[in-house]
Design a protein around this motif. Structure first.
Motif, short mmCIF file in Angstrom:
data_model
loop_
_atom_site.label_atom_id
_atom_site.label_comp_id
_atom_site.label_asym_id
_atom_site.label_seq_id
_atom_site.Cartn_x
_atom_site.Cartn_y
_atom_site.Cartn_z
N GLU A 174 55.46 -30.50 20.74
CA GLU A 174 56.15 -28.93 21.28
C GLU A 174 57.54 -28.94 21.25
O GLU A 174 58.12 -27.96 20.70
N LYS A 175 58.34 -30.03 21.57
CA LYS A 175 59.91 -29.95 21.43
C LYS A 175 60.45 -29.72 20.15
O LYS A 175 61.21 -29.04 19.83
N GLU A 176 59.74 -30.55 19.15
CA GLU A 176 60.24 -30.61 17.79
C GLU A 176 59.83 -28.94 17.02
O GLU A 176 60.77 -28.63 16.37
N ILE A 177 58.72 -28.48 17.51
CA ILE A 177 58.48 -27.29 16.89
C ILE A 177 59.48 -26.33 17.29
O ILE A 177 59.97 -25.34 16.51
N ARG A 178 59.54 -26.21 18.73
CA ARG A 178 60.40 -25.37 19.33
C ARG A 178 62.09 -25.65 18.68
O ARG A 178 62.69 -24.57 18.40
N TRP A 179 62.56 -27.02 18.57
CA TRP A 179 63.83 -27.02 18.02
C TRP A 179 63.96 -26.50 16.50
O TRP A 179 64.88 -26.18 16.19
N ALA A 180 62.88 -26.48 15.74
CA ALA A 180 62.87 -26.33 14.54
C ALA A 180 62.58 -24.80 14.25
O ALA A 180 62.59 -24.27 13.30
N GLN A 181 62.58 -24.12 15.55
CA GLN A 181 62.26 -22.50 15.58
C GLN A 181 61.04 -22.01 14.34
O GLN A 181 61.28 -21.23 13.85
N LEU A 182 60.19 -23.04 14.58
CA LEU A 182 58.78 -22.60 13.61
C LEU A 182 57.87 -21.44 14.38
O LEU A 182 57.73 -21.60 15.61
N HIS A 183 57.39 -20.26 13.72
CA HIS A 183 56.74 -19.42 14.47
C HIS A 183 55.25 -19.61 14.28
O HIS A 183 54.41 -18.67 14.89
N ASP A 184 54.53 -20.19 13.23
CA ASP A 184 53.25 -20.21 13.19
C ASP A 184 52.93 -21.79 12.46
O ASP A 184 53.78 -22.46 11.94
N VAL A 185 51.53 -21.98 12.47
CA VAL A 185 51.18 -23.19 11.80
C VAL A 185 51.63 -23.51 10.42
O VAL A 185 51.67 -24.49 9.96
N ASP A 186 51.42 -22.14 9.62
CA ASP A 186 51.72 -22.39 8.19
C ASP A 186 53.10 -22.60 7.75
O ASP A 186 53.32 -23.43 7.01
N ALA A 187 54.08 -22.25 8.68
CA ALA A 187 55.62 -22.80 8.87
C ALA A 187 55.52 -24.22 9.05
O ALA A 187 56.32 -24.92 8.72
N PHE A 188 54.95 -24.81 10.15
CA PHE A 188 54.76 -26.09 10.48
C PHE A 188 54.32 -26.90 9.32
O PHE A 188 54.93 -27.87 9.11
N LYS A 189 53.21 -26.58 8.60
CA LYS A 189 52.65 -27.25 7.54
C LYS A 189 53.54 -27.23 6.33
O LYS A 189 53.54 -28.40 5.57
N THR A 190 54.42 -26.69 6.06
CA THR A 190 55.53 -26.69 4.92
C THR A 190 56.82 -27.15 5.37
O THR A 190 57.70 -27.23 4.52
N THR A 210 59.37 -29.90 7.19
CA THR A 210 59.34 -31.48 7.15
C THR A 210 59.08 -32.13 8.31
O THR A 210 58.73 -33.48 8.31
N LEU A 211 58.44 -31.23 9.47
CA LEU A 211 58.12 -32.00 10.63
C LEU A 211 56.53 -32.52 9.98
O LEU A 211 56.10 -33.57 10.68
N PHE A 212 55.88 -31.85 9.38
CA PHE A 212 54.60 -32.07 9.17
C PHE A 212 54.30 -33.44 8.30
O PHE A 212 53.28 -34.19 8.13
N GLU A 213 55.57 -33.60 7.74
CA GLU A 213 55.68 -34.85 6.85
C GLU A 213 55.93 -36.23 7.55
O GLU A 213 55.82 -37.19 7.18
N GLN A 214 56.25 -36.00 8.96
CA GLN A 214 56.36 -37.15 9.92
C GLN A 214 55.10 -37.46 10.36
O GLN A 214 54.05 -36.72 11.09
N PRO A 215 54.36 -38.49 9.96
CA PRO A 215 53.16 -39.05 10.47
C PRO A 215 52.88 -38.89 11.98
O PRO A 215 51.79 -38.66 12.04
N ALA A 221 49.25 -33.27 15.79
CA ALA A 221 48.82 -31.82 15.50
C ALA A 221 47.49 -31.72 15.18
O ALA A 221 46.68 -31.04 15.57
N LEU A 222 46.91 -32.58 14.05
CA LEU A 222 45.63 -32.73 13.68
C LEU A 222 44.76 -33.09 14.62
O LEU A 222 43.57 -32.79 14.83
N THR A 223 45.00 -33.95 15.61
CA THR A 223 44.23 -34.57 16.77
C THR A 223 44.01 -33.33 17.62
O THR A 223 42.79 -33.03 18.08
N ILE A 224 44.85 -32.40 17.99
CA ILE A 224 44.67 -31.26 18.80
C ILE A 224 43.77 -30.31 18.06
O ILE A 224 42.95 -29.78 18.74
N ILE A 225 43.94 -29.94 16.87
CA ILE A 225 43.30 -29.05 15.88
C ILE A 225 41.85 -29.55 15.98
O ILE A 225 40.97 -28.69 16.25
#
Length: 190
Positions: free
Chosen positions: A99-115, A117-122, A128-132
């Motif tokens: 949650e902190k990393e998403i907020r810091w990166a100022q991402l606004h939706d899950v599509d932005a998260f998937k594209t 560099t955060l999504f590349e971090q295992p 994220a996938l566990t929650i979904i």
């Protein structure tokens, strides 16, 4: 008071304490006031533990809504959080970090998260996938076929998100859409 002393019902020390205004009741009341006056300011200075818990639950609900793109039930969010925490005791820390990393990166939706560099971090991707997965499947953990016990924790059946797209056409498995014994009379063809 003297008559009580004469009858032996009160001793001299009690009579002196009573005459000086210091009784057992006065002593206990004074001690109670002293204790309360020392504890209350300390208690008021502490953060309310329920507000911390509630804040954590609200943040998890917001994170879940971000990841699924859906409005979610807060009560069910608490159940998801409890189930994931039961399976992995470090999960709350992982969710907070995500949650902190998403907020810091100022991402606004899950599509932005998937594209991003955060999504590349295992670790972030796995969290994220566990929650979904928990929201869509209605359980947390990994079921193991033909084994009596595994680490699966039930969350919900009827509110699992995987059933939402087809709820107007299909019945959730094991819930009968028609009346009792509907299968007795075969359908008429042609």
């Amino acid at each position: 008071m003297n008559s009580l002393k004469e009858k032996g019902l009160i001793n001299e020390a009690e009579q002196n304490a009573h005459q000086s205004g210091m009784t057992r009741r006065t002593l206990l009341t004074s001690l109670g006031v002293l204790f309360a006056s020392s504890v209350v300011p300390f208690a008021l200075a502490q953060k309310d533990p329920m507000s911390i818990v509630a804040n954590h639950e609200v943040k998890f609900l917001e994170l879940s809504q971000f990841l699924t793109g859906k409005q979610l039930d807060p009560i069910l969010a608490n159940r998801v959080l409890e189930a994931l925490s039961k399976i992995d005791s470090s999960f709350p820390k992982k969710a907070k970090f995500l949650e902190k990393e998403i907020r810091w990166a100022q991402l606004h939706d899950v599509d932005a998260f998937k594209t991003s560099t955060l999504f590349e971090q295992p670790e972030l991707k796995e969290t994220a996938l566990t929650i979904i997965s928990a929201w869509y499947l209605g359980y947390a953990g990994t079921p193991v076929d033909q084994v009596a016990t595994d680490n699966t924790v039930f969350i919900t059946y009827t509110q699992a998100l995987m059933y939402l797209p087809t709820q107007n056409a299909l019945v959730i498995p094991s819930y009968m859409k028609w009346g009792t014994n509907y299968w007795v009379n075969p359908p008429k063809f042609g």
